[in-house]
Scaffold this motif. Structure first.
Motif, PDB file in Angstrom:
ATOM      1  N   LEU A   1      36.974  41.442  42.269  1.00 37.94           N
ATOM      2  CA  LEU A   1      35.945  41.896  41.326  1.00 37.94           C
ATOM      3  C   LEU A   1      34.841  40.853  41.216  1.00 37.94           C
ATOM      4  CD1 LEU A   1      35.256  44.255  39.468  1.00 37.94           C
ATOM      5  CD2 LEU A   1      36.442  43.075  37.617  1.00 37.94           C
ATOM      6  N   SER A   2      33.608  41.293  41.476  1.00 32.98           N
ATOM      7  CA  SER A   2      32.490  40.352  41.428  1.00 32.98           C
ATOM      8  C   SER A   2      31.197  41.079  41.040  1.00 32.98           C
ATOM      9  CB  SER A   2      32.351  39.630  42.767  1.00 32.98           C
ATOM     10  OG  SER A   2      31.449  38.553  42.634  1.00 32.98           O
ATOM     11  N   ILE A   3      30.066  40.410  41.224  1.00 31.52           N
ATOM     12  CA  ILE A   3      28.799  40.966  40.742  1.00 31.52           C
ATOM     13  C   ILE A   3      27.890  41.349  41.890  1.00 31.52           C
ATOM     14  CG2 ILE A   3      28.928  39.767  38.559  1.00 31.52           C
ATOM     15  CD1 ILE A   3      26.984  37.693  39.701  1.00 31.52           C
ATOM     16  N   GLY A   4      28.466  41.661  43.011  1.00 27.84           N
ATOM     17  CA  GLY A   4      27.691  42.099  44.165  1.00 27.84           C
ATOM     18  C   GLY A   4      28.644  42.250  45.321  1.00 27.84           C
TER      19      GLY A   4
ATOM     20  N   GLU B   1      32.429  45.789  42.833  1.00 29.40           N
ATOM     21  CA  GLU B   1      31.677  45.644  41.591  1.00 29.40           C
ATOM     22  C   GLU B   1      32.329  46.465  40.485  1.00 29.40           C
ATOM     23  OE1 GLU B   1      27.269  45.222  42.024  1.00 29.40           O
ATOM     24  OE2 GLU B   1      27.647  46.385  43.819  1.00 29.40           O
ATOM     25  N   GLY B   2      31.806  46.313  39.274  1.00 24.88           N
ATOM     26  CA  GLY B   2      32.339  47.059  38.136  1.00 24.88           C
ATOM     27  C   GLY B   2      32.401  48.560  38.398  1.00 24.88           C
ATOM     28  N   GLY B   3      31.400  49.080  39.100  1.00 28.73           N
ATOM     29  CA  GLY B   3      31.339  50.515  39.363  1.00 28.73           C
ATOM     30  C   GLY B   3      32.399  50.992  40.347  1.00 28.73           C
TER      31      GLY B   3
END
Lengths: 341, 341
Positions: free
Chosen positions: B186-189, B219-221
């Motif tokens: 899990l990360s931001i890109g 990502e979160g999505g």
């Protein structure tokens, strides 16, 4: 759009009109809609492309729209650091217009990292602010919650969170006239001693700031509940929260839609409730807000989704114009001066 | 419940039968339901209370249920560290039954921190595992995703994430027969270079583990989209993800419900679609899984919501029995031995 008694000078908004996944079309269409609503817009980008795009909107010539040529653009696959030295890139030209007092704000649906970098390099930081943060709004049971940072800073110091709480509190007072907004620190338990190393330190800093209406820790479940007006968190967690929230809404509404098309009775019922459900889905639509503000730089800067449609562009331009009318940057500068760095 | 060809000995499950927000009633009711489904249960707690509660269930005497006395209990408002030295506390008695080979697993809806501490102190860690992690399941468009850690470790090292990816991969292979489960970080890109300091380091470690089916960053999505079978993250982010996901579902379904009771047509439609929507809401109901597994300790340990109802207790007991039949702990021990610590 008429100026408020506060007397902010009437300036246009600079739109990075070639930025985003779909280039000029949604930007120009959104600008046309905003101009019809009374907002002056500078369309920044390749002038040949932009004039051609404007030509598709009959009557656009009579609207308060102006093209500012910027032959270069930072592509979605380039690095944020590429903004350095690219003076003719649309995002840099737009930021310069704000810096020089020729535009009230900049709005970009282009490369988020590049927009942050251009804003920070060109506009600089507000007094006492180490790092700017992206603030976005999520719908809650009772209205909306302002969440920051949602992606500008993956690694943070506790002091940043304390500064962002300040920024967001002034922001909500000025832009949304919320008198004494409550601040929640996103953590993994309501108790003061629950959290990771950064939030434990931030909790103490927030508690010590007398001018803040600090509620204490909030948990993941409090975001949609709307327990506080503001939720502060690091840009890693905030970005995941934002994208999870949008992704979950998409999947849940997809399931609801599927459920309403299986079987004759469900289908009939689905037809009857369609409009009601559309209104619910609308609350989760990022286009409603249009873009998120980059708080902490010395100028108004709005960053939107690369996939933004014309409605998102229009709403972002309207929000930027309202923030300018409220003299947000001046008021942030004044009120931050009184607080310790 | 019959033993598998693998030949796991038929052992009862130890239930911390006085733990949780509502004490004995939902625990005993859930145990009765599980016993009817063939699972042997040891009800651990104050024997007077438990016999009294059992008396409310006619026919319970004929079921494979046994009371094990534990006069003490760790209250929901006590500290996790209070488990030390409280030998007669229900959670410690339950953990000891597992340690001594008298129970196949422990299940507790009580104090999560105390359950983690008791499990770790009494059972110890699996080879090569520095810290245990809580793994939970979230529904996705295509089934379910296993997310860990959702709250055992607020601050982490990159190496923990790499160990958890191992644990979860073996877990899904053994318990859900998924051959080569994919792991997302899990990360931001999506790009390898996007993340915070810990995820950047973890990315390199995960990439280097040949036995993992590492997908890369998610990502979160991606969580609800079900991009990967497993999502690894630190316990701070994971806990916020879990509680946000549950909270958002509650609020969104609340809005849908409200939308379907405003106006005559919507009301009528709402009646027609009620059952279809209930099935959707059920997917987000934590009771469906019952409890989350604490992975990394040398024994089966399940941690549920304090607010768990009888259905959650029953489902947790059934899950624990299935994991024991699959010889999960033995297979984790064997397969972890082959990997570098």
């Amino acid at each position: 759009m008429t100026a408020e008694p506060s007397g902010a000078p009437e300036l246009p908004i600079a739109l990075d009109a070639v930025g985003g996944d779909h280039g000029a079309p949604p930007n120009v269409a959104g600008a046309v809609q905003a101009a019809k609503a009374g907002v002056k817009v500078l369309l920044v980008g390749d002038q040949v492309k932009l004039h051609a795009e404007l030509g598709k909107h009959p009557g656009a010539g009579a609207l308060p729209l102006e093209v500012v040529d910027a032959p270069d653009v930072i592509g979605m696959d380039e690095h944020a650091s590429d903004v350095r030295g690219r003076r003719e890139a649309s995002i840099n030209v737009a930021a310069k217009l704000v810096k020089d007092g020729k535009a009230a704000a900049l709005v970009s649906m282009g490369h988020s990292g590049a927009t942050m970098a251009a804003s920070l390099l060109t506009l600089g930081r507000l007094p006492g602010i180490d790092r700017p943060a992206i603030l976005t709004h999520l719908p809650t049971r009772s209205g909306a919650v302002a969440v920051l940072d949602v992606g500008a800073n993956a690694d943070v110091k506790a002091s940043y969170l304390a500064q962002w709480a300040q920024l967001a509190s002034i922001y909500l007072r000025v832009v949304e006239a919320r008198e004494n907004p409550t601040v929640g620190l996103l953590s993994i338990g309501e108790e003061d001693h629950k959290g990771n190393a950064v939030t434990l330190e931030a909790h103490a800093l927030l508690r010590a700031q007398a001018e803040l209406n600090f509620y204490g820790n909030v948990e993941g479940g409090d975001v949609f509940k709307g327990t506080t007006d503001i939720v502060v968190t690091d840009g890693f967690t905030g970005n995941i929260v934002l994208k999870l929230a949008e992704g979950e809404a998409r999947v849940l509404f997809g399931w609801v839609k599927d459920a309403l098309s299986g079987g004759v009775l469900a289908k009939l019922g689905g037809l009857l409730v369609r409009d009601s459900l559309r209104a619910v889905a609308e609350r989760m639509d990022p286009s409603t807000y249009g873009a998120s503000i980059l708080l902490g730089v010395r100028g108004l800067s709005y960053i939107g989704h690369g996939s933004a449609d014309d409605r998102a562009v229009k709403n972002a331009l309207l929000r930027a114009a309202r923030a300018h009318e409220s003299r947000l940057i001046e008021r942030l500068s004044e009120q931050l001066k009184g607080t310790p760095a």
